[in-house]
Enzyme design. Sequence first.
Site, PDB file in Angstrom:
ATOM      1  N   HIS A  37      -9.300  19.322 -94.593  1.00 43.77           N
ATOM      2  CA  HIS A  37      -9.817  20.430 -95.569  1.00 43.77           C
ATOM      3  C   HIS A  37     -11.020  19.885 -96.508  1.00 43.77           C
ATOM      4  CE1 HIS A  37      -5.986  22.761 -95.135  1.00 43.77           C
ATOM      5  NE2 HIS A  37      -6.578  22.706 -93.943  1.00 43.77           N
TER       6      HIS A  37
ATOM      7  N   LEU B 135       9.407  20.224-103.352  1.00 42.42           N
ATOM      8  CA  LEU B 135      10.007  20.480-104.473  1.00 42.42           C
ATOM      9  C   LEU B 135      11.003  21.479-104.078  1.00 42.42           C
ATOM     10  CD1 LEU B 135       9.829  19.901-107.557  1.00 42.42           C
ATOM     11  CD2 LEU B 135       8.527  22.033-107.883  1.00 42.42           C
TER      12      LEU B 135
ATOM     13  N   GLY C  82       4.983  17.648 -99.795  1.00 42.04           N
ATOM     14  CA  GLY C  82       4.339  18.595-100.713  1.00 42.04           C
ATOM     15  C   GLY C  82       3.347  19.726-100.131  1.00 42.04           C
ATOM     16  N   THR C  83       3.811  20.438 -99.151  1.00 39.19           N
ATOM     17  CA  THR C  83       3.101  21.475 -98.562  1.00 39.19           C
ATOM     18  C   THR C  83       4.201  22.647 -98.447  1.00 39.19           C
ATOM     19  OG1 THR C  83       1.453  22.127 -96.674  1.00 39.19           O
ATOM     20  CG2 THR C  83       3.113  20.536 -96.354  1.00 39.19           C
TER      21      THR C  83
HETATM   22  N1  APR Z   1       6.535  17.557-106.024  1.00 36.42           N
HETATM   23  C1  APR Z   1       6.799  17.914-104.681  1.00 36.42           C
HETATM   24  N2  APR Z   1       6.270  19.018-104.146  1.00 36.42           N
HETATM   25  C2  APR Z   1       5.832  19.898-104.899  1.00 36.42           C
HETATM   26  C3  APR Z   1       5.680  19.612-106.478  1.00 36.42           C
HETATM   27  C4  APR Z   1       6.143  18.247-106.722  1.00 36.42           C
HETATM   28  N3  APR Z   1       5.789  17.624-108.254  1.00 36.42           N
HETATM   29  N4  APR Z   1       5.077  20.671-106.979  1.00 36.42           N
HETATM   30  C5  APR Z   1       4.964  21.719-105.995  1.00 36.42           C
HETATM   31  N5  APR Z   1       5.459  21.273-104.959  1.00 36.42           N
HETATM   32  C6  APR Z   1       5.586  21.844-103.610  1.00 36.42           C
HETATM   33  C7  APR Z   1       5.616  23.476-103.830  1.00 36.42           C
HETATM   34  O1  APR Z   1       6.725  23.772-103.788  1.00 36.42           O
HETATM   35  C8  APR Z   1       4.830  24.042-102.614  1.00 36.42           C
HETATM   36  O2  APR Z   1       5.627  24.179-101.394  1.00 36.42           O
HETATM   37  O3  APR Z   1       4.052  21.570-103.028  1.00 36.42           O
HETATM   38  C9  APR Z   1       3.836  22.952-102.199  1.00 36.42           C
HETATM   39  C10 APR Z   1       2.511  23.276-102.452  1.00 36.42           C
HETATM   40  O4  APR Z   1       2.085  24.288-101.620  1.00 36.42           O
HETATM   41  P1  APR Z   1       0.599  24.985-101.616  1.00 36.42           P
HETATM   42  O5  APR Z   1       0.249  25.167-103.308  1.00 36.42           O
HETATM   43  O6  APR Z   1       0.705  26.077-100.916  1.00 36.42           O
HETATM   44  O7  APR Z   1      -0.103  23.865-101.284  1.00 36.42           O
HETATM   45  P2  APR Z   1      -0.807  23.313 -99.903  1.00 36.42           P
HETATM   46  O8  APR Z   1       0.558  23.595 -98.735  1.00 36.42           O
HETATM   47  O9  APR Z   1      -1.295  22.231 -99.834  1.00 36.42           O
HETATM   48  O10 APR Z   1      -1.772  24.566 -99.275  1.00 36.42           O
HETATM   49  C11 APR Z   1      -2.354  24.388 -98.060  1.00 36.42           C
HETATM   50  O11 APR Z   1      -4.017  26.215 -98.714  1.00 36.42           O
HETATM   51  O12 APR Z   1      -5.173  26.905-100.214  1.00 36.42           O
HETATM   52  C12 APR Z   1      -5.213  26.140 -99.096  1.00 36.42           C
HETATM   53  O13 APR Z   1      -7.035  24.739 -98.611  1.00 36.42           O
HETATM   54  C13 APR Z   1      -5.866  24.741 -99.318  1.00 36.42           C
HETATM   55  O14 APR Z   1      -5.262  22.784 -98.447  1.00 36.42           O
HETATM   56  C14 APR Z   1      -4.522  23.932 -99.149  1.00 36.42           C
HETATM   57  C15 APR Z   1      -3.843  24.760 -98.206  1.00 36.42           C
END
Ligand code: APR
Length: 231
Positions: free
Chosen positions: A109, A200, A173-174
């Site tokens: 990204h 998480l 963490g996604t």
């Molecule tokens: N440790 C582990 N996991 C965590 C923590 C932590 N301390 N804090 C939050 N999480 C988890 C949440 O439970 C959630 O499932 O991380 C995840 C983050 O999810 P999103 O905020 O949706 O992030 P991501 O999956 O990276 O988003 C994908 O979406 O907005 C676009 O381009 C952006 O790259 C991003 C893409």
Amino acid sequence: MNLFILTGAGVSAESGLGVFRGPGAALWKRYNPIRLATPEAFAHDPALVHDFYNTRRRNLIAASPNAAHVALARLEAELARRGGAFTLVTQNIDDLHERAGSKNVIHMHGELLKARCASCGAVRDCRDDLSVDSRCGCGGALRPHVVWFGETPLDTDEIYEALAAAEIFVAIGTSGAVYPAAGFVRAARARGRRCCELNLEPSGNAEEFDDRRYGAASEIVPSWVEEILAR
Ligand code: APR
């Protein structure tokens, strides 16, 4: 061993960089992604978009990697030492993996510490604020080198090649909310690969994973890495 690791915002949450979705002050609850993270938004109000990414860039520069980033860098180095293969694909636009020592990071990204010319596509390092007056040598407007909604992720050929070759797929963490990254687990399963989720809380596609571990990344990733290296 050939490992493919996908990381998301959760791996950088404990470094003080916000996640996009989920409980609390998630970014996309506080801000409207359509007004900030699309090519249309940049065409309509570039100053607003620059302001958003300038703030995130300053926060990133002030942040530090956490124990999860450090553990993954150690895993990469140790697997290389043992002749294994390791691919780290991140959805994150921060450089915390690299600052923790990771070498081969694919930023699907984009990267916040880079700027791209909206006309000629030239990419350069960028640690300062951008503005509507920020120009490329070709005269084109500079924009953050990030992939916005509706745009195509980067390096997808390389990513799918590595995914096809990997024995184990791991998502850390996604939320599994955004494609094509959210579809990687299904591609790995279709090849009969073992799939592991570290997060998480259960992600949107948790049921696709054979092995699931829940907790804060800075805790569960180092212990998972210990286990992998002990095998
Ligand atoms: N440790 C582990 N996991 C965590 C923590 C932590 N301390 N804090 C939050 N999480 C988890 C949440 O439970 C959630 O499932 O991380 C995840 C983050 O999810 P999103 O905020 O949706 O992030 P991501 O999956 O990276 O988003 C994908 O979406 O907005 C676009 O381009 C952006 O790259 C991003 C893409």
